[in-house]
Design a protein around this motif. Structure first.
Motif, mmCIF file in Angstrom:
data_model
loop_
_atom_site.group_PDB
_atom_site.id
_atom_site.type_symbol
_atom_site.label_atom_id
_atom_site.label_comp_id
_atom_site.label_asym_id
_atom_site.label_seq_id
_atom_site.Cartn_x
_atom_site.Cartn_y
_atom_site.Cartn_z
ATOM 1 N N THR A 108 -57.094 26.333 -42.852
ATOM 2 C CA THR A 108 -57.038 27.798 -42.955
ATOM 3 C C THR A 108 -57.405 28.241 -44.362
ATOM 4 N N ARG A 168 -58.740 31.868 -45.559
ATOM 5 C CA ARG A 168 -57.768 32.691 -44.849
ATOM 6 C C ARG A 168 -56.350 32.242 -45.207
ATOM 7 N N HIS A 179 -52.130 31.546 -43.908
ATOM 8 C CA HIS A 179 -51.278 31.211 -42.765
ATOM 9 C C HIS A 179 -49.903 31.841 -42.918
#
Ligand code: SAJ
Length: 426
Positions: free
Chosen positions: A45, A50, A52
């Motif tokens: 991720t 991005r 989590h």
């Protein structure tokens, strides 16, 4: 920027609520950071730019740190100049601290250490944990010297720099809050101070490692004790027929009184955990701190008893009514207002307990979560949108003072009972 760390590399072990924002803060100051996590999902991720975890504005910062090439993630640490450990420090069943994650982190970085390196423990830890970390590292690397052995002349420096950021405001508080920097020796503290100065605009105040450990625990125990005072007042006031909310408002008009707010209990991953580290270190002395934990931990049971008593009252008022026809609507599931983090939330514990006692009769409203239900530890909690949820309730249980509930107070219908743990509807 502090020139000492230009062109140096940092390895951050643990990409959770503290490690990821900290790794990103360094990377955004153009320092090369490798973030390490045991979870492949977390590593993937982060490498996709991005996040989590739930934290406002962090996603944009991670995206830019990864796309600029200064932040990347891996399952394994690599040779670096600084190693920053930000792994969990939970407690075991007997409330004793569990340092096994720190020990694993030490084991993973030990083979990579070289003379001149700095190792920082950020995880909230019991007093003595930083020295224990140095001892573990020394046990793995007898060819290097550590500050607990060689003082200011050690090859490797070790310091404790506890985080103090408030979930929901991490991005701002990480930069602006003052920091306590505790070195095993003054040289270790100064090296860590120069590092944090890369992005911290608050003061970076030096002390020794044990005082820094104690300072972090003290801050959270202070808040826990103060919340316990408010929670205890709520029980006393309930017994005496006094509104605790009005009482606190009035008492706080005194220039030297500032009472916090009662609630359904204390949640989150810090305040309900860290005071136990003080209790386990000094069980005979930490009497008030232990009692505060017990007061806060027992508040959910009191809330459940209030719901039971409201149900008993409805049945008394309507003798023919079946107990199983009573509908309980709970408002809020997160561990504090205006976030969607439900981990260690007393509200979730209360709703799960009510579902066990009153199957098929309980629903919840959580404006910060989507979907028709939520499954927690095997219990399915049905979710309803706020609009319309109040009309069908016999008992309304207000658990979290989200802005939606504060700004849109439902009009009580005849016979409806309210258990308001936050004092916004009564
Ligand atoms: N709570 C109350 N009444 C209050 C204030 C809080 O019942 O008046 C409850 C909240 O609803 C929540 C719990 O206490 O369930 C904890 O919330 P919080 O906002 O007090 O604290 P956390 O856990 O989000 O963050 C704390 C902060 N510590 C202090 O304020 C001393 C933060 O600065 C720390 O960095 C964080 O712990 C941590 O990581 O240790």
């Amino acid at each position: 920027m502090s020139s000492r760390y230009i062109n140096k590399t940092i390895c951050v072990v643990g990409l959770g609520y503290i490690g990821l924002p900290t790794a990103t803060a360094f990377a955004s100051r153009r320092i090369r950071v490798l973030g390490v996590d045991v979870s492949q999902r977390v590593v993937d991720t982060v490498n996709q730019g991005r996040i989590h975890i739930i934290e406002p504005d962090l996603d944009m910062l991670v995206q830019s740190a990864v796309s600029s090439g200064y932040l990347r993630a891996s399952l394994k640490p690599e040779v670096s100049d600084v190693y920053l450990i930000a792994v969990p420090t939970p407690f075991k069943d007997d409330h004793q601290p569990d340092l096994s994650y720190i020990e694993s982190a030490a084991k993973s970085i030990a083979p990579l250490l070289k003379s001149g390196d700095l190792v920082i423990l950020e995880s909230t830890s019991p007093v003595g944990a930083t020295e224990q970390l140095a001892a573990w590292l020394a046990g793995f690397r007898s060819d290097l010297s550590f500050p607990h052995q060689r003082g200011e002349d050690s090859d490797v420096m070790v310091a404790h720099c506890p985080e103090r950021v408030l979930p929901g405001k991490v991005v701002r508080e990480l930069v602006e809050n003052d920091r306590i920097i505790g070195g095993i020796t003054p040289r270790c503290a100064e090296a860590a101070q120069a590092l944090y100065k890369v992005f911290v605009t608050g003061s970076c105040v030096l002390t020794n490692a044990r005082t820094a450990e104690m300072c972090k625990l003290t801050e959270n125990a202070f808040r826990d004790v103060n919340i316990a005072f408010a929670n205890e007042l709520s029980l006393i006031c309930d017994r005496m027929g006094i509104s605790v909310w009005e009482l606190i408002r009035l008492a706080n008009l005194h220039p030297r009184v500032n009472i916090l707010q009662p609630g359904p209990g204390v949640g989150g991953h810090c305040i309900a955990v860290d005071p136990w580290f003080l209790v386990s270190s000094a069980p005979e002395q930490a009497r008030l701190i232990r009692t505060a934990r017990e007061v806060n931990d027992s508040k959910p049971e009191w809330v459940i008893a209030k719901v039971e008593s409201a149900i008993g009252q409805i049945l008394k008022d309507h003798p023919g009514r079946e107990a199983s026809s009573i509908r309980i609507v709970c408002f809020g599931l997160s561990f504090k207002p205006d976030i969607d983090d439900i981990r260690e939330s007393p509200a979730v514990g209360i709703v799960r307990a009510l579902i066990t006692r009153y199957p098929e009769q309980v629903v919840a409203v959580e404006p910060n979560l989507e979907g028709e239900s939520l499954c927690v530890k095997g219990t399915t909690i049905p979710l309803l949108p706020y609009a319309g949820a109040t009309a069908s309730a016999d008992v309304m249980v207000l658990l979290v003072d989200h802005k939606e509930f504060r700004t849109n107070v439902p009009a009580l219908q005849r016979g409806q009972r309210v258990v308001d743990t936050r004092g916004i509807w009564i």
